[in-house]
Design a protein around this motif. Structure first.
Motif, short mmCIF file in Angstrom:
data_model
loop_
_atom_site.label_atom_id
_atom_site.label_comp_id
_atom_site.label_asym_id
_atom_site.label_seq_id
_atom_site.Cartn_x
_atom_site.Cartn_y
_atom_site.Cartn_z
N GLU A 190 0.83 -1.21 0.00
CA GLU A 190 0.00 0.00 0.00
C GLU A 190 0.86 1.26 0.00
OE1 GLU A 190 -3.67 2.14 2.42
OE2 GLU A 190 -2.98 0.13 2.99
N VAL A 191 1.93 1.26 0.80
CA VAL A 191 2.82 2.42 0.82
C VAL A 191 3.43 2.65 -0.57
CG1 VAL A 191 4.96 3.35 1.77
CG2 VAL A 191 3.31 2.24 3.28
N PHE A 192 3.81 1.58 -1.23
CA PHE A 192 4.38 1.70 -2.58
C PHE A 192 3.35 2.23 -3.56
CE2 PHE A 192 5.12 -0.17 -6.78
CZ PHE A 192 6.39 0.33 -7.06
N ALA A 193 2.10 1.71 -3.46
CA ALA A 193 1.05 2.17 -4.38
C ALA A 193 0.75 3.64 -4.18
CB ALA A 193 -0.21 1.33 -4.17
N ARG A 217 -10.50 4.50 -2.81
CA ARG A 217 -10.31 3.20 -3.46
C ARG A 217 -9.27 2.36 -2.73
NH1 ARG A 217 -7.08 1.98 -7.95
NH2 ARG A 217 -6.72 4.21 -8.32
N MET A 218 -8.19 2.97 -2.29
CA MET A 218 -7.16 2.22 -1.57
C MET A 218 -7.67 1.72 -0.22
SD MET A 218 -4.59 1.83 -3.45
CE MET A 218 -3.60 1.08 -2.18
N ARG A 219 -8.55 2.47 0.43
CA ARG A 219 -9.12 2.00 1.70
C ARG A 219 -9.96 0.75 1.47
NH1 ARG A 219 -9.49 5.68 6.11
NH2 ARG A 219 -11.43 4.65 6.70
N VAL A 220 -10.69 0.71 0.36
CA VAL A 220 -11.48 -0.48 0.04
C VAL A 220 -10.56 -1.66 -0.27
CG1 VAL A 220 -13.12 -1.48 -1.59
CG2 VAL A 220 -13.45 0.85 -0.75
N TYR A 221 -9.53 -1.42 -1.08
CA TYR A 221 -8.59 -2.49 -1.40
C TYR A 221 -7.89 -3.02 -0.15
CZ TYR A 221 -9.03 -1.28 -6.37
OH TYR A 221 -9.50 -1.07 -7.63
#
Length: 352
Positions: A190-193, A217-221
């Motif tokens: 996640e940090v990389f994304a 979107r990242m919170r959902v992923y």
């Protein structure tokens, strides 16, 4: 949309094959070499660990629901990224009462770069960060870093508790390293994304439906990925604790201990049978009852063997047997049982 279509096509193509392989993998017990352990129910301590994993996975899945997500003012007001700030917050005031945080956010969303950073990092860095500046976009990442890794640190702590020997025994300890690597790997991913995401991707969007709300979107992923990791760990714990998969083969020491216990139990039963038989033989009443039993048994079996159907069945069965081979097997078995006892059967002889 392209990614969603690609994933959907892959699932339709390979989904039936993958599901079939997974079901056969679950149903077929296996262990890596050596004698296999028998399948057993889930131990109570592993069941407690699975309950913790289930609760954690459900909590992270629930966190992906819109009710638990922070508000996105562009989605709430169905506004374009280029909508003037006054119009944007007038629409927001028509949806719900404005708060002091909305006033602060209103002053921050005056520029296009701030709006792009808002979609990338959410409202908290824009409202609370004192050192963040749109001229240094990574300053928002530095401020958002603790909030990004905090759920993962909590997840890694849960994985450590679940796989500890105090809670799940040696079954959980087997998965401890793998679970920790998976938890840390999700955090780094996640940090990389977030760190490699180009926050200006939304600069050319003209319709609200085209906005890429990357932060939401990242919170959902994140919630789905953590729930999936917990589900896979629970599946592995279930398979290993029930000896269906990943179970260690029985060691020579365990096999020797099991054989010793079996021999001790058999020796105890033989001694008890010998004492019982000695008692029966020495007691006149019991000896008479035993004699009467075997006489009655002989008469009953004699009557049964005199029936025509039984006689025909026995003849048919004897016709299909190799009596010479059976006699040799019986001789070898008798030699193995009483062979070598002086005065009974000479050593090396075969009873015919």
């Amino acid at each position: 949309m392209w990614l969603h279509s690609s994933i959907q096509a892959l699932l339709i193509t390979f989904g039936p094959y993958i599901i079939t392989r997974v079901i056969s993998f679950i149903r077929s017990p296996a262990s890596p070499g050596g004698p296999k352990r028998s399948i057993r129910p889930v131990p109570p301590h592993v069941s407690r660990a699975l309950n913790v994993l289930f609760i954690t996975a459900c909590a992270f899945l629930l966190s992906t629901l819109p009710y638990f997500q922070p508000e996105n003012v562009f989605v709430t007001t169905k506004s374009r990224l280029q909508t003037p700030t006054d119009v944007l917050f007038t629409r927001l005031g028509n949806v719900r009462p404005l708060t002091p945080q909305d006033t602060t956010l209103r002053s921050k969303l005056a520029s296009m770069d701030a709006r792009l950073l808002y979609l990338t990092y959410g409202s908290k860095p824009l409202v609370e960060c004192l050192f963040c500046n749109s001229d240094a976009p990574f300053s928002y990442l530095y401020y958002a870093f603790p909030s990004i890794v905090a759920p993962h640190l909590f997840h890694v702590a849960v994985l450590g508790i679940v796989t500890s020997s105090l809670l799940s025994g040696h079954e959980g300890s087997y998965w401890r390293t793998k679970a920790t690597i998976a938890g840390i790997g999700l955090a780094l991913a996640e940090v990389f994304a977030v760190g490699t995401y180009n926050y200006k991707n939304n600069s050319t969007t003209t319709r609200p439906i085209e906005l890429d709300a990357f932060h939401w979107r990242m919170r959902v992923y994140r919630g789905i990925a953590i729930a999936l990791a917990d589900a896979l760990l629970g599946w592995g714990l279930y398979l290993s604790s029930t000896n269906r998969r990943f179970a260690e083969p029985i060691s020579p020491a365990e096999r020797l201990e099991s054989a010793t216990r079996t021999l001790e139990a058999s020796t105890g039963r033989l001694r008890a049978d010998g004492a019982l038989r000695s008692t029966i033989v020495r007691d006149e009443v019991l000896r008479g009852k035993m004699h009467d039993y075997w006489v009655a048994e002989k008469n009953i079996m004699g009557q049964i063997y005199e029936e025509r159907d039984v006689v025909d069945s026995v003849k048919g069965a004897l016709g299909r047997l190799n009596l010479h081979h059976i006699a040799e097997e019986a001789g070898r078995y008798a030699d193995g049982v009483i062979g070598g006892l002086p005065g009974i059967v000479p050593e090396g002889s075969t009873m015919e």
